[in-house]
Write a protein that holds these residues in place. Structure first.
Motif, PDB file in Angstrom:
ATOM      1  N   PRO A 116      18.341  10.384  39.258  1.00  0.00           N
ATOM      2  CA  PRO A 116      17.121  10.865  39.912  1.00  0.00           C
ATOM      3  C   PRO A 116      16.512  12.061  39.175  1.00  0.00           C
ATOM      4  O   PRO A 116      17.218  12.975  38.754  1.00  0.00           O
ATOM      5  N   LYS A 117      15.169  11.989  38.954  1.00  0.00           N
ATOM      6  CA  LYS A 117      14.361  13.033  38.309  1.00  0.00           C
ATOM      7  C   LYS A 117      14.641  13.208  36.815  1.00  0.00           C
ATOM      8  O   LYS A 117      14.123  14.129  36.198  1.00  0.00           O
ATOM      9  N   ASP A 118      15.450  12.336  36.231  1.00  0.00           N
ATOM     10  CA  ASP A 118      15.716  12.418  34.788  1.00  0.00           C
ATOM     11  C   ASP A 118      14.604  11.686  34.042  1.00  0.00           C
ATOM     12  O   ASP A 118      14.333  10.506  34.309  1.00  0.00           O
ATOM     13  N   LYS A 119      13.924  12.385  33.100  1.00  0.00           N
ATOM     14  CA  LYS A 119      12.834  11.772  32.331  1.00  0.00           C
ATOM     15  C   LYS A 119      13.413  10.844  31.264  1.00  0.00           C
ATOM     16  O   LYS A 119      14.320  11.216  30.535  1.00  0.00           O
ATOM     17  N   ILE A 120      12.856   9.625  31.162  1.00  0.00           N
ATOM     18  CA  ILE A 120      13.345   8.615  30.218  1.00  0.00           C
ATOM     19  C   ILE A 120      12.173   8.131  29.365  1.00  0.00           C
ATOM     20  O   ILE A 120      11.245   7.498  29.890  1.00  0.00           O
ATOM     21  N   ASP A 121      12.169   8.447  28.067  1.00  0.00           N
ATOM     22  CA  ASP A 121      11.143   7.960  27.141  1.00  0.00           C
ATOM     23  C   ASP A 121      11.637   6.676  26.501  1.00  0.00           C
ATOM     24  O   ASP A 121      12.718   6.640  25.904  1.00  0.00           O
ATOM     25  N   ILE A 122      10.833   5.627  26.586  1.00  0.00           N
ATOM     26  CA  ILE A 122      11.230   4.318  26.059  1.00  0.00           C
ATOM     27  C   ILE A 122      10.265   3.921  24.942  1.00  0.00           C
ATOM     28  O   ILE A 122       9.040   3.912  25.142  1.00  0.00           O
ATOM     29  N   ASN A 123      10.803   3.608  23.771  1.00  0.00           N
ATOM     30  CA  ASN A 123       9.997   3.176  22.627  1.00  0.00           C
ATOM     31  C   ASN A 123      10.587   1.899  22.043  1.00  0.00           C
ATOM     32  O   ASN A 123      11.795   1.637  22.161  1.00  0.00           O
ATOM     33  N   LEU A 124       9.732   1.133  21.386  1.00  0.00           N
ATOM     34  CA  LEU A 124      10.130  -0.150  20.845  1.00  0.00           C
ATOM     35  C   LEU A 124       9.696  -0.237  19.384  1.00  0.00           C
ATOM     36  O   LEU A 124       8.560   0.101  19.045  1.00  0.00           O
ATOM     37  N   VAL A 125      10.610  -0.665  18.518  1.00  0.00           N
ATOM     38  CA  VAL A 125      10.285  -0.896  17.113  1.00  0.00           C
ATOM     39  C   VAL A 125      10.773  -2.293  16.735  1.00  0.00           C
ATOM     40  O   VAL A 125      11.958  -2.595  16.866  1.00  0.00           O
ATOM     41  N   PHE A 126       9.844  -3.133  16.290  1.00  0.00           N
ATOM     42  CA  PHE A 126      10.203  -4.466  15.805  1.00  0.00           C
ATOM     43  C   PHE A 126      10.480  -4.391  14.311  1.00  0.00           C
ATOM     44  O   PHE A 126       9.740  -3.748  13.561  1.00  0.00           O
ATOM     45  N   ASN A 127      11.511  -5.072  13.864  1.00  0.00           N
ATOM     46  CA  ASN A 127      11.832  -5.129  12.438  1.00  0.00           C
ATOM     47  C   ASN A 127      11.559  -6.553  11.943  1.00  0.00           C
ATOM     48  O   ASN A 127      12.145  -7.507  12.433  1.00  0.00           O
ATOM     49  N   TYR A 128      10.637  -6.643  10.988  1.00  0.00           N
ATOM     50  CA  TYR A 128      10.267  -7.938  10.413  1.00  0.00           C
ATOM     51  C   TYR A 128      10.747  -8.019   8.971  1.00  0.00           C
ATOM     52  O   TYR A 128      10.711  -7.040   8.237  1.00  0.00           O
ATOM     53  N   ASP A 129      11.127  -9.222   8.552  1.00  0.00           N
ATOM     54  CA  ASP A 129      11.417  -9.446   7.135  1.00  0.00           C
ATOM     55  C   ASP A 129      10.240 -10.214   6.526  1.00  0.00           C
ATOM     56  O   ASP A 129      10.377 -11.330   6.042  1.00  0.00           O
ATOM     57  N   LEU A 130       9.053  -9.599   6.606  1.00  0.00           N
ATOM     58  CA  LEU A 130       7.824 -10.225   6.118  1.00  0.00           C
ATOM     59  C   LEU A 130       7.171  -9.360   5.057  1.00  0.00           C
ATOM     60  O   LEU A 130       7.226  -8.131   5.122  1.00  0.00           O
ATOM     61  N   GLN A 131       6.554 -10.000   4.084  1.00  0.00           N
ATOM     62  CA  GLN A 131       5.782  -9.300   3.072  1.00  0.00           C
ATOM     63  C   GLN A 131       4.389  -9.904   3.016  1.00  0.00           C
ATOM     64  O   GLN A 131       4.203 -11.096   3.285  1.00  0.00           O
ATOM     65  N   LEU A 132       3.401  -9.069   2.667  1.00  0.00           N
ATOM     66  CA  LEU A 132       2.026  -9.523   2.536  1.00  0.00           C
ATOM     67  C   LEU A 132       1.669  -9.574   1.055  1.00  0.00           C
ATOM     68  O   LEU A 132       1.850  -8.593   0.337  1.00  0.00           O
ATOM     69  N   LYS A 133       1.171 -10.716   0.618  1.00  0.00           N
ATOM     70  CA  LYS A 133       0.869 -10.897  -0.802  1.00  0.00           C
ATOM     71  C   LYS A 133      -0.556 -11.388  -0.995  1.00  0.00           C
ATOM     72  O   LYS A 133      -1.088 -12.141  -0.171  1.00  0.00           O
ATOM     73  N   LEU A 134      -1.153 -10.971  -2.106  1.00  0.00           N
ATOM     74  CA  LEU A 134      -2.484 -11.443  -2.473  1.00  0.00           C
ATOM     75  C   LEU A 134      -2.401 -12.817  -3.124  1.00  0.00           C
ATOM     76  O   LEU A 134      -1.477 -13.090  -3.899  1.00  0.00           O
ATOM     77  N   ASN A 135      -3.377 -13.664  -2.826  1.00  0.00           N
ATOM     78  CA  ASN A 135      -3.482 -14.927  -3.539  1.00  0.00           C
ATOM     79  C   ASN A 135      -3.911 -14.669  -4.989  1.00  0.00           C
ATOM     80  O   ASN A 135      -4.589 -13.677  -5.283  1.00  0.00           O
ATOM     81  N   THR A 136      -3.518 -15.556  -5.872  1.00  0.00           N
ATOM     82  CA  THR A 136      -3.975 -15.467  -7.254  1.00  0.00           C
ATOM     83  C   THR A 136      -5.483 -15.681  -7.293  1.00  0.00           C
ATOM     84  O   THR A 136      -6.012 -16.591  -6.641  1.00  0.00           O
ATOM     85  N   LEU A 137      -6.187 -14.841  -8.034  1.00  0.00           N
ATOM     86  CA  LEU A 137      -7.631 -14.967  -8.118  1.00  0.00           C
ATOM     87  C   LEU A 137      -8.016 -16.266  -8.820  1.00  0.00           C
ATOM     88  O   LEU A 137      -7.274 -16.805  -9.641  1.00  0.00           O
ATOM     89  N   ALA A 138      -9.210 -16.765  -8.473  1.00  0.00           N
ATOM     90  CA  ALA A 138      -9.642 -18.070  -8.967  1.00  0.00           C
ATOM     91  C   ALA A 138      -9.837 -18.072 -10.479  1.00  0.00           C
ATOM     92  O   ALA A 138      -9.623 -19.088 -11.137  1.00  0.00           O
ATOM     93  N   LYS A 139     -10.242 -16.936 -11.047  1.00  0.00           N
ATOM     94  CA  LYS A 139     -10.494 -16.857 -12.486  1.00  0.00           C
ATOM     95  C   LYS A 139      -9.805 -15.625 -13.053  1.00  0.00           C
ATOM     96  O   LYS A 139      -9.454 -14.703 -12.331  1.00  0.00           O
ATOM     97  N   LYS A 140      -9.614 -15.644 -14.348  1.00  0.00           N
ATOM     98  CA  LYS A 140      -9.030 -14.488 -15.020  1.00  0.00           C
ATOM     99  C   LYS A 140     -10.078 -13.496 -15.479  1.00  0.00           C
ATOM    100  O   LYS A 140      -9.747 -12.368 -15.834  1.00  0.00           O
ATOM    101  N   SER A 141     -11.337 -13.896 -15.522  1.00  0.00           N
ATOM    102  CA  SER A 141     -12.392 -12.978 -15.957  1.00  0.00           C
ATOM    103  C   SER A 141     -13.631 -13.191 -15.111  1.00  0.00           C
ATOM    104  O   SER A 141     -13.916 -14.310 -14.659  1.00  0.00           O
ATOM    105  N   TYR A 142     -14.344 -12.096 -14.883  1.00  0.00           N
ATOM    106  CA  TYR A 142     -15.561 -12.115 -14.083  1.00  0.00           C
ATOM    107  C   TYR A 142     -16.633 -11.286 -14.778  1.00  0.00           C
ATOM    108  O   TYR A 142     -16.337 -10.431 -15.610  1.00  0.00           O
ATOM    109  N   GLN A 143     -17.862 -11.520 -14.393  1.00  0.00           N
ATOM    110  CA  GLN A 143     -18.979 -10.706 -14.856  1.00  0.00           C
ATOM    111  C   GLN A 143     -19.343  -9.703 -13.770  1.00  0.00           C
ATOM    112  O   GLN A 143     -19.183  -9.983 -12.583  1.00  0.00           O
TER     113      GLN A 143
END
Length: 594
Positions: A316-343
């Motif tokens: 009774p009357k004890d303050k309880i802080d609750i937090n949540l952290v999700f752990n993902y094994d995910l990486q974000l990657k860029l797609n290869t660009l359509a061309k190697k050179s642009y104007q």
């Protein structure tokens, strides 16, 4: 070698006539796994008694350990005063018992008289050097007040301690070890400038705590920030002596672990209901529970997607802080660009996708639940524009138009309220375009006896001869100059017996005695057991650096990664390498210093 030099000159001549192009370079991802290598470094001097009389710093470090992955993460602990007084080498966590031993070590730490901040930082860098593995994310967490208090009867001066600290920080920066500093400022004596400089110099972050009670939350933030996660504030309860329900949503099936931290002055009781409405035993194969005098940690392993219910019972009357952290094994990657050179002025299509353990995720619901943003930085002006990306079936899609800048940098970020990932920056460099009109040359009148363009052929041939002679002269001069060029700096050598784990004391070898080149075998006193290192050659290179040529069968590693140095590897100041011979069960550690 001569053929190679001539080829280079010919290539340069061709490039003179082909200078309008755009070069796109994509770097490898920053992190390919969510596993970390964390060094916890804590000041155990007497000055910390007033800053942390209740030893909350110990509780915070223990909670950090409990948040670590149940298997795979590596954690070490250093306790320092005027020197490193206790340390626990890096432990790869494979069981609950591994975490218990780390926490027991922390509980056993005492207090000592004096303080030298440099000793803790320097030793943590050395441990990471010797223990680093490929695909692990290193970090150092430093808990201190930033002040030195040296033994007045000792030999080290304050200026020497400051120099040693700066050297250790520079080494951490060069090796990519971010240092997160936490300053306890209970008594108002915090040296904020020192701790801020350490963090900023190494791409870490400084946290100030006016009360030791803030430490558990700060450690949670460091854990989440470093692994690109977000803390989800769930709720703050006031204990009633009865169970109270807390609703939590697991957003998708890619969550590896869900860490639920409950901070309170007294231990709490918990129960758990899964999305199917079934009670889940605590602890069990699916749920881990750890408790301390200031916190409880519930860890769900591969939790099912959906709404969970956590039942919490506190005093009774004890303050309880609750937090949540999700752990993902995910990486974000860029797609290869359509061309190697642009104007310049062209529109570039940009896409990004999530990857789980090397496999692209093709679940539209995941991408629809995230916000995708493209950041395009004009590297000439330093300004960044943001573009919203659309969520597709296999990732995020968007586009932007190239302006007139000489270079751009693009990054994609995906996030929701519990998760974020960023791609490695991709640089686009535009070289200058010659817009001058072509030179109009009036045709020369020729007679039947002129031979047409005969004189132009002579001129072209003459230029080719000049280029050839210049290349040959440059080659000969370069060889003569490099043969007599001297070295600067020193190489520090340590030898580790891989069977016993014992290391030799560091040996400092000054390089100014060598001219032109030297061999690693010379630095190890021509020891017969290291005869194969005679084919590892060092030559001087520009900018106070060295060129290493590995013509042996030895393996050469930097930060745990094997390097291909057969054609040459540039070694810069503060670079540290590990050489692994094939014929002896020992490793040679070298570091190039000033």
């Amino acid at each position: 070698m001569l053929r190679k030099t001539i080829s280079i000159f010919i290539l340069l001549a061709i490039l003179v006539w082909n200078i309008s192009y755009l070069n796109v370079r994509a770097a490898s991802p920053l992190h390919s796994t969510s596993h970390m290598e964390g060094m916890l470094v804590v000041d155990v001097s007497n000055s910390m008694k007033s800053s942390d009389p209740d030893n909350i710093s110990k509780e915070a470090m223990k909670m950090f350990i409990d948040m670590a992955s149940s298997t795979g993460d590596k954690i070490g602990v250093i306790a320092y005063a005027e020197e490193v007084v206790r340390k626990k080498a890096m432990v790869k966590i494979g069981s609950v018992q591994d975490k218990k031993e780390l926490k027991s070590f922390i509980d056993s730490l005492g207090k000592y008289a004096y303080t030298d901040l440099s000793t803790g930082v320097a030793d943590s860098v050395k441990i990471l050097d010797s223990s680093h593995e490929k695909n692990y994310i290193p970090l150092i967490v430093l808990l201190a007040d930033g002040n030195n208090e040296l033994d007045p009867n000792g030999t080290k001066t304050n200026s020497q301690a400051d120099e040693a600290l700066q050297s250790a920080v520079n080494s951490a920066k060069a090796k990519g070890y971010p240092i997160y500093t936490i300053g306890l400022n209970v008594d108002g004596k915090l040296n904020k400038n020192v701790l801020t400089n350490i963090a900023n110099s190494t791409n870490g972050k400084f946290f100030e705590a006016s009360s030791a009670d803030q430490l558990p939350h700060i450690l949670s933030e460091i854990f989440a920030r470093h692994l690109q996660l977000k803390i989800v504030p769930v709720k703050q309860l006031i204990g009633t002596g009865e169970y109270q329900d807390i609703k939590m949503n697991v957003p998708n099936e890619n969550v590896m672990e869900a860490n639920i931290s409950l901070l309170s002055n007294h231990p709490v009781q918990v129960r758990l209901i899964n999305p199917s409405g079934e009670a889940v035993p605590i602890p069990s194969d699916q749920v881990l529970l750890t408790q301390s005098r200031t916190y409880s940690m519930v860890k769900l392993l591969k939790p099912a997607q959906g709404d969970w219910t956590l039942k919490v019972k506190g005093l009774p009357k004890d303050k309880i802080d609750i937090n949540l952290v999700f752990n993902y094994d995910l990486q974000l990657k860029l797609n290869t660009l359509a061309k190697k050179s642009y104007q310049a002025g062209e529109t570039i299509q940009v896409g990004a996708f999530l990857e789980d353990s090397g496999t692209a995720i093709k679940d539209p619901s995941i991408y629809q639940s995230l916000k995708g943003t493209l950041y395009v930085k004009d590297l000439d002006k330093g300004k960044t524009e943001e573009f919203s990306l659309k969520s597709g079936e296999q990732g995020f899609l968007g586009k932007f138009k190239l302006g007139s800048a000489s270079a751009y940098e693009v990054v994609v970020k995906a996030e929701d309220n519990s998760f974020f990932r960023e791609t490695t920056p991709q640089k686009i460099t535009l070289q200058a375009v010659d817009t001058a009109p072509p030179l109009q040359v009036k045709p020369r009148k020729t007679s039947a006896h002129d031979g047409g363009s005969f004189n132009w052929l002579y001129l072209g041939g003459g230029l080719a001869v000049v280029i050839f002679l210049a290349a040959l002269s440059s080659l000969l001069w370069s060889k003569l100059k490099s043969k007599n060029r001297r070295f600067s700096g020193q190489i520090v050598i340590e030898i580790k017996d891989e069977g016993t784990g014992e290391r030799t004391s560091p040996l400092y070898k000054k390089l100014k005695v060598f001219k032109g080149k030297f061999r690693l075998h010379q630095l190890v006193a021509l020891a017969p057991e290291f005869a194969e290192t005679d084919k590892i050659i060092f030559k001087p290179a520009g900018g106070d650096s060295l060129l290493l040529l590995n013509q042996s069968n030895c393996t050469i590693e930097k930060s745990g990664r094997a390097l291909h140095a057969q054609k040459g590897l540039i070694i810069k100041r503060n670079d540290r390498l590990r050489i692994i011979p094939k014929q002896v069960n020992k490793s040679i550690y070298i570091e190039y210093i000033s």
